[in-house]
Enzyme design. Structure first.
Site, PDB file in Angstrom:
ATOM      1  N   GLU A 113       0.826  -1.219   0.000  1.00  0.00           N
ATOM      2  CA  GLU A 113       0.000   0.000   0.000  1.00  0.00           C
ATOM      3  C   GLU A 113       0.851   1.256   0.000  1.00  0.00           C
ATOM      4  OE1 GLU A 113      -2.916  -0.480  -0.786  1.00  0.00           O
ATOM      5  OE2 GLU A 113      -3.064  -2.613  -0.308  1.00  0.00           O
ATOM      6  N   HIS A 116       1.585   2.245  -3.473  1.00  0.00           N
ATOM      7  CA  HIS A 116       0.494   3.026  -4.074  1.00  0.00           C
ATOM      8  C   HIS A 116       0.539   4.469  -3.588  1.00  0.00           C
ATOM      9  CE1 HIS A 116      -1.193  -0.440  -5.925  1.00  0.00           C
ATOM     10  NE2 HIS A 116      -1.766  -0.963  -4.844  1.00  0.00           N
TER      11      HIS A 116
END
Lengths: 233, 109
Positions: A113, A116
């Site tokens: 994550e 991202h």
């Protein structure tokens, strides 16, 4: 308004606690629940000890996106088998406290994550409208987070050797897209194929594909010394 | 803007870094995972060459060693950048990165 439709279109229905308006007031109640506490503990450990996470956090800080644990991470209950997500609208990383039970898994999800979040920070990524952008970030996250390491693939009973890493990255990128967008598998496959060569070779901020903690530590060393490196090329 | 004086140049990495990269490159773990990712054998010799040039520079300040090292690192960097980005890079971070969450919730209702 068409909020429900929009929620489903962008995968928000996987994260039912988002956007309900309930926020910090219920945090005291939540923190009494064991899953949430365990998630917080594992998250803190990941941020402090994983060389993958430390490199990404350093790179984001240098790009102007300093990550504050309480602001940019959220431990929540999620649907299905999803482990986490990045919500660009609120600049938050969601960790699925009901689906992450081991530290190694937490480390990997946090890394995934953060990739991202790093892409969001350094590039104009159109998460909601441009499938190529979404695919690119998913390819990078699967490639660089350890999602597709040999040992993780063997644990999933996916046996393969020569270039299997790439096969895994393609497959997981398609899966991630299908989880949050309503398109066909063929469409998702096509989009991943279009951007694969570019995005598979984009190793920022690692500078290499980290196959394990030692690679990640070497990458961190390289990153820490980048001023000297570029000054003396 | 002016280049720093030649005597203040130093190798882009510490010499020990070249040696440790070489050793790591040659390790079974790395060679296995390189094949797993790329389907080819890892080539590690350049790290050794760079390490030797680094030591040459440290010990004897040879210009050839310095030039070879710079060329090698430039080439290594070129290989890393050999792709066309899918997206446009930002000049500044997203303006809402630090926006408080409460504010966002109020806007939603």
């Amino acid at each position: 308004m068409d909020q429900t439709k929009q929620d489903e279109e962008y995968g928000y229905d996987l994260f039912p606690e988002r956007n309900t308006g309930k926020h910090k007031k219920s945090q005291i109640r939540d923190s009494l629940f064991i899953f949430n506490h365990k998630c917080q503990v594992m998250l803190t450990f990941a941020i402090e000890t994983s060389p993958y996470a430390k490199l990404l956090l350093g790179a984001m800080k240098n790009s102007g996106c300093k990550v504050m644990k309480d602001r940019h991470f959220s431990c929540e209950d999620c649907d299905g088998t999803v482990s986490g997500g990045f919500d660009a609208a609120s600049s938050q990383i969601v960790l699925c406290q009901n689906n992450i039970h081991q530290q190694s898994h937490m480390n990997r999800v946090v890394t995934h994550e953060l990739i991202h979040a790093f892409d969001h920070c350094r590039a104009h990524v159109d998460w909601f409208n441009n499938f190529k952008h979404l695919a690119c970030s998913e390819i990078r996250a699967a490639n660089l987070s350890g999602d597709c390491s040999f040992s993780n693939e063997v644990a999933r009973f996916n046996f393969g050797l020569k270039e299997h890493h790439q096969e895994c990255v393609r497959g997981r990128a398609v899966r991630s897209i299908l989880a949050v967008r309503k398109i066909s598998r063929e469409e998702a496959q096509k989009i991943v194929d279009e951007v694969f060569d570019s995005c598979f070779n984009d190793h920022a901020p690692f500078g290499r594909i980290p196959h394990g903690n030692k690679d990640a530590k070497f990458a961190y060393r390289e990153y820490a010394n980048r001023d000297r490196y570029y000054a003396n090329l | 803007m002016d280049r720093p004086a030649e005597t203040s140049w130093r190798p882009p990495r510490a010499c020990e870094d070249y040696l440790s990269e070489f050793r790591h490159c040659k390790s079974l773990f790395n060679r296995f995972h390189h094949y797993y990712a790329y389907g080819t054998a890892a080539s590690c010799q350049q790290w050794k060459v760079d390490y030797n040039n680094c030591r040459e520079w440290e010990n004897h300040r040879l210009t050839e060693a310095k030039d070879a090292l710079r060329k090698s690192e430039s080439s290594r960097l070129g290989e890393k950048r050999n792709f066309t980005p899918v997206w446009k890079l930002r000049q500044e971070p997203p303006s809402d990165w630090h926006r408080p969450l409460n504010q966002e919730n109020q806007q939603d209702s």
